[in-house]
Design a protein around this motif. Structure first.
Motif, PDB file in Angstrom:
ATOM      1  N   UNK A   1       9.224   3.831   4.756  1.00  0.00           N
ATOM      2  CA  UNK A   1       8.170   4.815   4.453  1.00  0.00           C
ATOM      3  C   UNK A   1       9.586   6.224   3.618  1.00  0.00           C
ATOM      4  N   UNK A   2      10.196   5.961   3.988  1.00  0.00           N
ATOM      5  CA  UNK A   2      11.538   7.051   3.463  1.00  0.00           C
ATOM      6  C   UNK A   2      12.121   6.700   2.059  1.00  0.00           C
ATOM      7  N   UNK A   3      12.550   4.981   2.010  1.00  0.00           N
ATOM      8  CA  UNK A   3      12.575   3.972   1.064  1.00  0.00           C
ATOM      9  C   UNK A   3      11.180   4.450  -0.569  1.00  0.00           C
ATOM     10  N   UNK A   4      10.171   4.484   0.009  1.00  0.00           N
ATOM     11  CA  UNK A   4       9.760   4.421  -0.951  1.00  0.00           C
ATOM     12  C   UNK A   4       8.619   6.447  -0.937  1.00  0.00           C
ATOM     13  N   UNK A   5       8.459   7.079  -0.188  1.00  0.00           N
ATOM     14  CA  UNK A   5       8.155   8.298  -1.026  1.00  0.00           C
ATOM     15  C   UNK A   5       9.167   8.885  -0.866  1.00  0.00           C
ATOM     16  N   UNK A   6      10.194   9.028   0.008  1.00  0.00           N
ATOM     17  CA  UNK A   6      11.870   9.843  -0.109  1.00  0.00           C
ATOM     18  C   UNK A   6      11.992  10.711   0.613  1.00  0.00           C
ATOM     19  N   UNK A   7      12.259  11.338   0.671  1.00  0.00           N
ATOM     20  CA  UNK A   7      12.757  12.261   2.100  1.00  0.00           C
ATOM     21  C   UNK A   7      11.652  13.301   1.760  1.00  0.00           C
ATOM     22  N   UNK A   8      10.899  14.747   0.147  1.00  0.00           N
ATOM     23  CA  UNK A   8      10.821  15.113   0.252  1.00  0.00           C
ATOM     24  C   UNK A   8       8.955  14.936   0.710  1.00  0.00           C
ATOM     25  N   UNK A   9       8.492  13.690   0.774  1.00  0.00           N
ATOM     26  CA  UNK A   9       7.604  13.939   0.975  1.00  0.00           C
ATOM     27  C   UNK A   9       7.229  12.883   2.196  1.00  0.00           C
TER      28      UNK A   9
ATOM     29  N   UNK B   1       1.109  -1.201  -0.253  1.00  0.00           N
ATOM     30  CA  UNK B   1       0.202   0.084  -0.202  1.00  0.00           C
ATOM     31  C   UNK B   1       0.203   1.079   0.405  1.00  0.00           C
ATOM     32  N   UNK B   2       2.029   1.485   0.832  1.00  0.00           N
ATOM     33  CA  UNK B   2       2.779   2.330   1.308  1.00  0.00           C
ATOM     34  C   UNK B   2       3.738   2.541  -0.276  1.00  0.00           C
ATOM     35  N   UNK B   3       4.001   1.399  -0.701  1.00  0.00           N
ATOM     36  CA  UNK B   3       4.943   1.432  -2.526  1.00  0.00           C
ATOM     37  C   UNK B   3       4.051   2.378  -3.570  1.00  0.00           C
ATOM     38  N   UNK B   4       2.346   1.641  -3.441  1.00  0.00           N
ATOM     39  CA  UNK B   4       1.352   2.241  -5.128  1.00  0.00           C
ATOM     40  C   UNK B   4       0.619   3.990  -4.313  1.00  0.00           C
ATOM     41  N   UNK B   5       0.639   4.457  -3.357  1.00  0.00           N
ATOM     42  CA  UNK B   5       0.451   5.353  -2.365  1.00  0.00           C
ATOM     43  C   UNK B   5       1.672   6.541  -2.862  1.00  0.00           C
ATOM     44  N   UNK B   6       3.082   6.331  -3.232  1.00  0.00           N
ATOM     45  CA  UNK B   6       4.007   6.927  -2.887  1.00  0.00           C
ATOM     46  C   UNK B   6       4.262   7.414  -4.366  1.00  0.00           C
ATOM     47  N   UNK B   7       3.236   6.861  -5.490  1.00  0.00           N
ATOM     48  CA  UNK B   7       4.283   7.285  -6.585  1.00  0.00           C
ATOM     49  C   UNK B   7       3.181   8.333  -6.793  1.00  0.00           C
TER      50      UNK B   7
ATOM     51  N   UNK C   1       3.021  11.249   3.556  1.00  0.00           N
ATOM     52  CA  UNK C   1       3.023  11.116   4.534  1.00  0.00           C
ATOM     53  C   UNK C   1       4.099  11.009   5.945  1.00  0.00           C
ATOM     54  N   UNK C   2       2.845  10.805   6.929  1.00  0.00           N
ATOM     55  CA  UNK C   2       3.507  11.534   8.390  1.00  0.00           C
ATOM     56  C   UNK C   2       3.636   9.992   9.141  1.00  0.00           C
ATOM     57  N   UNK C   3       4.785  10.035   9.560  1.00  0.00           N
ATOM     58  CA  UNK C   3       5.444   8.756  10.920  1.00  0.00           C
ATOM     59  C   UNK C   3       5.176   9.509  11.813  1.00  0.00           C
ATOM     60  N   UNK C   4       3.844   8.337  12.492  1.00  0.00           N
ATOM     61  CA  UNK C   4       3.791   8.973  14.421  1.00  0.00           C
ATOM     62  C   UNK C   4       3.127   7.741  14.682  1.00  0.00           C
ATOM     63  N   UNK C   5       2.139   7.915  15.956  1.00  0.00           N
ATOM     64  CA  UNK C   5       0.896   7.438  15.968  1.00  0.00           C
ATOM     65  C   UNK C   5       1.325   5.861  16.513  1.00  0.00           C
ATOM     66  N   UNK C   6       2.710   5.481  16.745  1.00  0.00           N
ATOM     67  CA  UNK C   6       3.390   3.842  16.907  1.00  0.00           C
ATOM     68  C   UNK C   6       2.782   3.593  18.332  1.00  0.00           C
ATOM     69  N   UNK C   7       2.868   5.034  19.821  1.00  0.00           N
ATOM     70  CA  UNK C   7       2.021   4.072  20.613  1.00  0.00           C
ATOM     71  C   UNK C   7       0.652   3.633  20.974  1.00  0.00           C
TER      72      UNK C   7
END
Length: 288
Positions: free
Chosen positions: A230-238, A194-200, A206-212
């Protein structure tokens, strides 16, 4: 290092409703008392080497029927640069939905809306009212904060179909799309797909949070796996790092939450600046 926190919640229990924070209302968390109190920007305490330069407030159930009340309180009480994501019911008839958008438009801080999809994602994303209302957001250049589990293959496919229909809709995935804790599971593979598909899509971040929220005592290696993917797919700018304050307090302090986000990651100072400051500054148009 300057921080713009792109996902946090402030509470005013004296003026707001916050039905979800009440003991007899879901979610029935045994530790809910930890966050059942008012929080203002003064509680966002960071110390050297971190400095809070601004934030994005995500709706927190202040008044689900009149979401502009929460925005009015924020604009009256906050002094740091900030933007606001208002809560709006996507199931409303479009005429009513537009009336709320018109009221929210009077507030300078509002840059988008959220309606939590989660387990109702399939029902929402197949609803004609929802699709029309998302089209209104696109027309008015408002961000849709999308909170749903990307482990749900059908719902993710529906979301992608909506994005294809509305190529100018600005969308931000909340909480990294709820990654599962077991990285060897089928659910983890579904999440990765899902992450891979949306990253295009250029209009999706995307926001990385809510781990708790996945596990109060989540492990650092698992957290780093999520951020790394997330970084490998969305990249540093997104990709953005965020706190989910005050819910991050279930696990650790606000300061420690930020430190653990990027410790053990092989990131340069410039890369951290993108993840913790510049991307949020650009995406949410923080007035700094």
């Amino acid at each position: 290092m300057k921080i713009i926190d792109p996902h946090l919640h402030l509470f005013n229990l004296e003026q707001g409703h916050y039905q979800w924070l009440k003991t007899d209302s879901p979610p029935y968390w045994s530790d809910k008392k930890t966050i059942r109190q008012s929080f203002t920007e003064k509680d966002l305490a960071l110390s050297v080497p971190l400095q809070l330069a601004g934030f994005v407030h995500i709706e927190a159930g202040f008044d689900n029927q009149q979401p502009w009340r929460e925005i009015a309180w924020l604009e009256d009480s906050c002094s740091l640069p900030f933007r606001a994501i208002a809560g709006v019911n996507l199931l409303l008839p479009t005429s009513e939905f537009q009336q709320i958008l018109d009221k929210l438009d009077k507030f300078e801080s509002v840059v988008g809306v959220r309606d939590i999809l989660d387990e109702n994602a399939c029902a929402y994303l197949s609803n004609p009212h929802v699709k029309e209302n998302l089209a209104r957001l696109s027309q008015q250049q408002l961000i849709f904060e999308c909170q749903m589990a990307l482990t749900d293959v059908v719902a993710t496919e529906q979301l992608i179909a909506v994005i294809n229909e509305l190529p100018t809709l600005k969308l931000v995935i909340n909480h990294a799309g709820w990654p599962p804790e077991d990285i060897d599971s089928k659910q983890w593979k579904n999440w990765q797909s899902g992450i891979q598909a949306l990253s295009g899509y250029e209009n999706v971040a995307i926001k990385c949070s809510g781990f708790e929220m996945v596990n109060r005592q989540y492990s650092a290696p698992w957290q780093q796996h999520v951020i790394k993917h997330c970084l490998a797919t969305f990249g540093l700018d997104k990709t953005m790092l965020a706190s989910n304050f005050p819910l991050c307090l279930f696990k650790s302090s606000y300061q420690k939450n930020w430190i653990t986000h990027f410790e053990n990651q092989p990131l340069s100072t410039n890369e951290l600046e993108l993840l913790c400051y510049k991307n949020a500054l650009r995406i949410y148009k923080i007035p700094i």
